[in-house]
Write an enzyme that holds these catalytic residues in place. Structure first.
Site, short mmCIF file in Angstrom:
data_model
loop_
_atom_site.label_atom_id
_atom_site.label_comp_id
_atom_site.label_asym_id
_atom_site.label_seq_id
_atom_site.Cartn_x
_atom_site.Cartn_y
_atom_site.Cartn_z
N LEU A 1 1.58 -12.98 2.05
CA LEU A 1 1.27 -11.70 1.27
C LEU A 1 1.12 -11.82 -0.39
CD1 LEU A 1 0.51 -8.63 1.23
CD2 LEU A 1 3.16 -8.41 1.47
N HIS B 1 11.61 9.21 -7.75
CA HIS B 1 11.48 7.66 -7.84
C HIS B 1 12.47 6.68 -7.04
CE1 HIS B 1 8.42 9.17 -10.58
NE2 HIS B 1 9.19 9.34 -11.69
N ASP C 1 1.93 8.41 -5.14
CA ASP C 1 2.00 9.88 -5.90
C ASP C 1 2.97 10.73 -5.02
OD1 ASP C 1 1.49 11.74 -7.87
OD2 ASP C 1 -0.44 12.03 -7.25
#
Ligand code: FPP
Length: 251
Positions: A133, A39, A22
């Site tokens: 991962l 972004h 955020d």
């Protein structure tokens, strides 16, 4: 930074870290730039978080990249986010392969533009045998919607007699969630100072440690993630038990 990483106890790593990324918009605004600039820079932090997890051996990383509520944002912002997703997937495929990272998605993927769906499908397919991962992107994801679908699907099976009413338990519910292949979340991080869950993994966060930081997502680098893990390692996870019971288990 090396010393921060060295302080991490490799035997007490969170197995699954989830992040609410955020603050991109506020980061851009602070510099007098449009939100999409935030972004674009946020993508670098995505890379840092993935690399940091891979470096120390975290097995699962889940990123909240686009919520069901995010569809209400201005069209141009949605378009930019989707374009960033597609270009990042194209650019990073090689590095995902090299680092043995498997891509997974959760959410209502069918709602995404076709181009994004195709790109995701391809990267998921190409990385499906990777093991080091598991990177899960939550896209058009909403936890309440996920739970409603679970209830519908389980009810359907009961009506069709594929499942008995008495058989419904936590395991059955887990197996019907988007996250059926993932373990519970151990550590949930939210950047930018907001202290909310915002419809993210409501069921899966049941026993997670929550870590909130004022750092805005584009400023969140490897050392910030290492700090969050160190904080997690200093906490006592009791799962409803007493401190004494936990000490006895660890002895
Ligand atoms: C929140 O900041 C961030 C998002 C809604 C999107 C996160 C997306 C990225 C980091 C880039 C693309 C992702 C991938 C996986 C390549 P905000 O816009 O809510 O910030 P604000 O609260 O300051 O307005």
């Amino acid at each position: 930074m090396e010393s921060l990483k060295a302080k991490i106890n490799k035997t007490k790593l969170p197995n699954h870290i989830a992040i609410i990324m955020d603050g991109n918009g506020r980061w851009a605004k602070k510099q007098g730039k449009p939100r999409v600039f935030g972004h674009k820079n946020g993508v670098n932090s995505v890379r840092e978080a993935i690399e940091a997890c891979a470096e120390i051996g975290v097995n699962y990383l889940t990123l909240y990249a686009f919520s069901t509520e995010n569809w209400n944002r201005p069209k141009i912002e949605i378009k930019t986010l989707m374009a960033l997703l597609v270009s990042s997937l194209r650019k990073e495929l090689k590095s995902l392969q090299k680092n043995d990272i498997k891509l997974n998605t959760i959410g209502n993927i069918k709602q995404l533009p076709e181009k994004a769906q195709k790109e995701l499908e391809e990267v998921v397919k190409k990385t499906k045998n990777n093991k080091t991962l598991t990177l899960t992107l939550a896209l058009s994801y909403g936890s309440r919607e996920e739970i409603v679908n679970v209830i519908k699907n389980i009810s359907k099976k009961v009506v069709n007699k594929q499942l008995k009413f008495e058989e419904i338990d936590e395991k059955i519910i887990n197996n019907h969630l988007y996250t059926f292949s993932l373990p519970d979340v151990d550590l949930m991080i939210r950047t930018s100072g907001e202290k909310r869950i915002s419809n993210f993994l409501l069921w899966q966060l049941a026993y997670a440690e929550l870590y909130f930081t004022n750092t805005l997502w584009p400023d969140f680098k490897k050392e910030n993630l290492f700090n969050a893990i160190l904080d997690y390692q200093n906490r006592e996870r009791r799962f409803g038990k007493t401190s004494e019971q936990i000490e006895n288990i660890n002895e």
